[in-house]
Design a protein around this motif. Sequence first.
Motif, mmCIF file in Angstrom:
data_model
loop_
_atom_site.group_PDB
_atom_site.id
_atom_site.type_symbol
_atom_site.label_atom_id
_atom_site.label_comp_id
_atom_site.label_asym_id
_atom_site.label_seq_id
_atom_site.Cartn_x
_atom_site.Cartn_y
_atom_site.Cartn_z
ATOM 1 N N GLU A 88 60.218 42.799 4.354
ATOM 2 C CA GLU A 88 58.979 42.051 4.213
ATOM 3 C C GLU A 88 58.880 41.351 2.867
ATOM 4 O OE1 GLU A 88 56.538 41.449 6.401
ATOM 5 O OE2 GLU A 88 57.793 42.390 7.912
ATOM 6 N N GLN A 89 59.528 41.903 1.845
ATOM 7 C CA GLN A 89 59.482 41.253 0.540
ATOM 8 C C GLN A 89 60.163 39.895 0.552
ATOM 9 O OE1 GLN A 89 61.130 44.138 -2.154
ATOM 10 N NE2 GLN A 89 59.166 45.168 -2.502
ATOM 11 N N ARG A 90 61.083 39.661 1.477
ATOM 12 C CA ARG A 90 61.721 38.353 1.606
ATOM 13 C C ARG A 90 60.903 37.404 2.466
ATOM 14 N NH1 ARG A 90 65.581 41.868 0.480
ATOM 15 N NH2 ARG A 90 67.466 41.178 -0.609
ATOM 16 N N ARG A 91 59.955 37.941 3.199
ATOM 17 C CA ARG A 91 59.120 37.098 4.057
ATOM 18 C C ARG A 91 58.152 36.256 3.236
ATOM 19 N NH1 ARG A 91 54.552 39.432 8.179
ATOM 20 N NH2 ARG A 91 53.728 37.429 8.883
ATOM 21 N N LEU A 92 57.546 36.874 2.221
ATOM 22 C CA LEU A 92 56.571 36.148 1.410
ATOM 23 C C LEU A 92 57.211 35.005 0.631
ATOM 24 C CD1 LEU A 92 53.684 35.830 0.486
ATOM 25 C CD2 LEU A 92 54.109 37.550 -1.288
ATOM 26 N N PRO A 93 58.361 35.197 -0.061
ATOM 27 C CA PRO A 93 58.988 34.039 -0.717
ATOM 28 C C PRO A 93 59.354 32.924 0.253
ATOM 29 C CG PRO A 93 59.888 36.067 -1.590
ATOM 30 C CD PRO A 93 59.046 36.454 -0.415
ATOM 31 N N ALA A 94 59.760 33.285 1.474
ATOM 32 C CA ALA A 94 60.071 32.246 2.461
ATOM 33 C C ALA A 94 58.823 31.453 2.828
ATOM 34 C CB ALA A 94 60.692 32.873 3.714
ATOM 35 N N GLU A 95 57.714 32.157 3.021
ATOM 36 C CA GLU A 95 56.457 31.467 3.325
ATOM 37 C C GLU A 95 55.996 30.629 2.147
ATOM 38 O OE1 GLU A 95 54.539 31.209 5.978
ATOM 39 O OE2 GLU A 95 55.793 32.396 7.318
ATOM 40 N N GLN A 96 56.189 31.139 0.938
ATOM 41 C CA GLN A 96 55.801 30.375 -0.245
ATOM 42 C C GLN A 96 56.643 29.109 -0.389
ATOM 43 O OE1 GLN A 96 56.297 33.382 -3.250
ATOM 44 N NE2 GLN A 96 54.162 34.059 -3.148
ATOM 45 N N ALA A 97 57.929 29.218 -0.103
ATOM 46 C CA ALA A 97 58.786 28.032 -0.166
ATOM 47 C C ALA A 97 58.382 27.005 0.884
ATOM 48 C CB ALA A 97 60.250 28.431 0.013
ATOM 49 N N GLN A 98 58.054 27.471 2.084
ATOM 50 C CA GLN A 98 57.605 26.544 3.120
ATOM 51 C C GLN A 98 56.277 25.898 2.750
ATOM 52 O OE1 GLN A 98 57.558 28.750 6.780
ATOM 53 N NE2 GLN A 98 59.781 28.898 6.913
ATOM 54 N N ALA A 99 55.358 26.686 2.176
ATOM 55 C CA ALA A 99 54.071 26.120 1.764
ATOM 56 C C ALA A 99 54.260 25.105 0.642
ATOM 57 C CB ALA A 99 53.128 27.239 1.315
ATOM 58 N N ALA A 100 55.140 25.415 -0.312
ATOM 59 C CA ALA A 100 55.417 24.450 -1.383
ATOM 60 C C ALA A 100 56.042 23.181 -0.813
ATOM 61 C CB ALA A 100 56.342 25.082 -2.423
ATOM 62 N N GLY A 101 56.905 23.339 0.180
ATOM 63 C CA GLY A 101 57.463 22.158 0.841
ATOM 64 C C GLY A 101 56.397 21.334 1.531
ATOM 65 N N ASP A 102 55.418 22.001 2.151
ATOM 66 C CA ASP A 102 54.313 21.272 2.772
ATOM 67 C C ASP A 102 53.488 20.511 1.733
ATOM 68 O OD1 ASP A 102 55.117 22.259 5.203
ATOM 69 O OD2 ASP A 102 53.680 23.924 5.207
#
Length: 322
Positions: free
Chosen positions: A90-104
């Motif tokens: 789960e700790q890798r899930r949040l950075p992935a979501e953060q990267a996607q949000a930053a991309g958005d």
Amino acid sequence: LPSADDVAARLRAPLTADAAVQLALQNNRALQARLTRLGVTAAEVAEAGRLPNPGFRFSRLTRGSEVELERGWHVDLARLLTLPLVRSAEQRRLPAEQAQAAGDVLALAADTRRAWVRAVAADEALAYRRQVLDAAEAGAELAKRMQAAGNFNALARAREQGFEAEARLALARAETLRLAARERLVRLLSLENDSALRLPEHLPELPAAPREVDDVEAQALNQRLDVQAARLTLEQSARQLDLARTTRWVSMLELGTVRNTSNEQPTQRGWEVALELPLFGPGPLPKAEALAREAAHVAADTAIQARSEAREAYGLYRSACD
């Protein structure tokens, strides 16, 4: 979100490209929803890393005059044992979501800047088409008078009338394109309508020289946030696969204490284990394997798309500059 008064104050002056991007990042409702979803993901990740909550079980049984009370505390032992694996995944899930949000966020900024350029260009094109139509109308009127005076024949006058009709049609198209460009910008800024939208009269000057970019493909793979998000998602799916293999044969394991009291019998104390076996299904392993394969394909496709889009974008940029 900025208030309606703040938005109105920003729109009193002609909106520059940087001001449009800033307003879109603060006022775009879709982006705000995306960032709110990021907070939900952060809460889910934090919840997954906590210790499992203990449970309480109570029952009351009667047999004639005998009353039996059963009480027990239990904890999900399987979840407790696999907590390090769950936390790591789960700790890798949040950075992935953060990267996607930053991309958005970056995508919204780029879309807003393009929409601003197209809206200003549409205003300039409309003004130009109006000038062309004024000239075409003057030419058609002159041709009419020249023919009446005997200095123009019917063919020359028809040419001027045809040019006027083409100019009128081009003006109608320019008005349609302007409407579409302004509405696109209005949507990105999350405005009610374009009545208060004021834009500059001209586009800014072109840069003196184009930007030189070395190895644009490598930069895309290293810097693009969608590639980073796909990489993190792949790592997360691999961790989830490890977790599914670990809990393949045991999906639920509970350990607890039991205390039974009766009005006619001595108190009973002990412990109990609850075990759930996936006898009627393969468990979570096939789904985890499919998700891992999907993440691998998505990561590979994202990398291919990033390299191709970087080559295409830079090629079109240099061609437009030339």
